[in-house]
Design an enzyme around this catalytic site. Sequence first.
Site, PDB file in Angstrom:
ATOM      1  N   LYS A   1       0.141   2.250  -3.790  1.00 45.06           N
ATOM      2  CA  LYS A   1      -0.945   1.454  -3.203  1.00 45.06           C
ATOM      3  C   LYS A   1      -2.244   2.264  -3.292  1.00 45.06           C
ATOM      4  O   LYS A   1      -2.313   3.413  -2.822  1.00 45.06           O
ATOM      5  CB  LYS A   1      -0.587   1.157  -1.749  1.00 45.06           C
ATOM      6  CG  LYS A   1      -1.244  -0.071  -1.194  1.00 45.06           C
ATOM      7  CD  LYS A   1      -0.609  -0.373   0.156  1.00 45.06           C
ATOM      8  CE  LYS A   1      -1.278  -1.508   0.856  1.00 45.06           C
ATOM      9  NZ  LYS A   1      -0.889  -1.542   2.269  1.00 45.06           N
TER      10      LYS A   1
HETATM   11  C1  E4P Z   1      -0.960  -4.361   3.976  1.00 48.58           C
HETATM   12  O1  E4P Z   1      -0.805  -4.101   2.832  1.00 48.58           O
HETATM   13  C2  E4P Z   1      -2.218  -4.085   4.705  1.00 48.58           C
HETATM   14  O2  E4P Z   1      -2.444  -2.712   4.772  1.00 48.58           O
HETATM   15  C3  E4P Z   1      -2.106  -4.697   6.071  1.00 48.58           C
HETATM   16  O3  E4P Z   1      -1.653  -6.027   5.919  1.00 48.58           O
HETATM   17  C4  E4P Z   1      -3.380  -4.642   6.888  1.00 48.58           C
HETATM   18  O4  E4P Z   1      -3.194  -5.407   8.046  1.00 48.58           O
HETATM   19  P1  E4P Z   1      -4.139  -5.305   9.328  1.00 48.58           P
HETATM   20  O5  E4P Z   1      -5.472  -5.884   8.965  1.00 48.58           O
HETATM   21  O6  E4P Z   1      -3.436  -6.125  10.369  1.00 48.58           O
HETATM   22  O7  E4P Z   1      -4.236  -3.862   9.692  1.00 48.58           O
END
Ligand code: E4P
Length: 218
Positions: free
Chosen positions: A87
């Site tokens: 990622k």
């Molecule tokens: C996933 O890949 C993201 O990092 C995550 O969904 C972010 O979510 P949040 O906005 O609730 O922190």
Amino acid sequence: MKFFIDTANLDQIREAHDLGILDGVTTNPSLMAKEGITGAEAVLKHYVDICNIVDGDVSAEVISTDFKGMVEEGEKLAALHENIVVKVPMIKDGIKAIAHFTNQGIRTNCTLVFSPGQAILAAKAGATYLSPFIGRLDDINWDGMELIKQIAEIYAVQGYETQILAASVRNPLHIVKAAQFGADVVTCPLNAILGLLNHPLTDIGLAQFLADHAKANK
Ligand code: E4P
């Protein structure tokens, strides 16, 4: 649409896996910190633990923000397990790193995406997944779902193969709308997934069926 769970909590990952509908997992540094996973070795071990529960893609995020650091970290993460997806944040060096990983056959998830322009760049770099953050846009009174719609249209018109992974999901309706507007994957907290089960008429109907059965079989 594939279902990923958005957590680093092993119990929640097991619970979603046991439902039989889980296709993968996404994590981020905040989610790892929330579980108290600190130190390089512990973090790597935790990713392997997740891969041992779920037979599907597991996104592991780099911490570096420069090209060289992201490549070093990403290669280490990708070597942990065949299901690891690296990622990478949507920044200039991130795009460079995604293009590099694509050439190396390492799969990527481009994260922190908030605009169609960013989505085009990530697709051009060959990202496997693109993570537009629905909830964080809604939080600032922008329309997160409109972004999913726009990206889905652009990717279809252009024939981009990058999969749209709707992220920052807050509730069951986000999941339904993401499916409606063309997301390939949705990553969500366990409570949003379980929230899809709920309807008062289901509860009323089941109670009635069981009561009628009990009456007839006294
Ligand atoms: C996933 O890949 C993201 O990092 C995550 O969904 C972010 O979510 P949040 O906005 O609730 O922190």
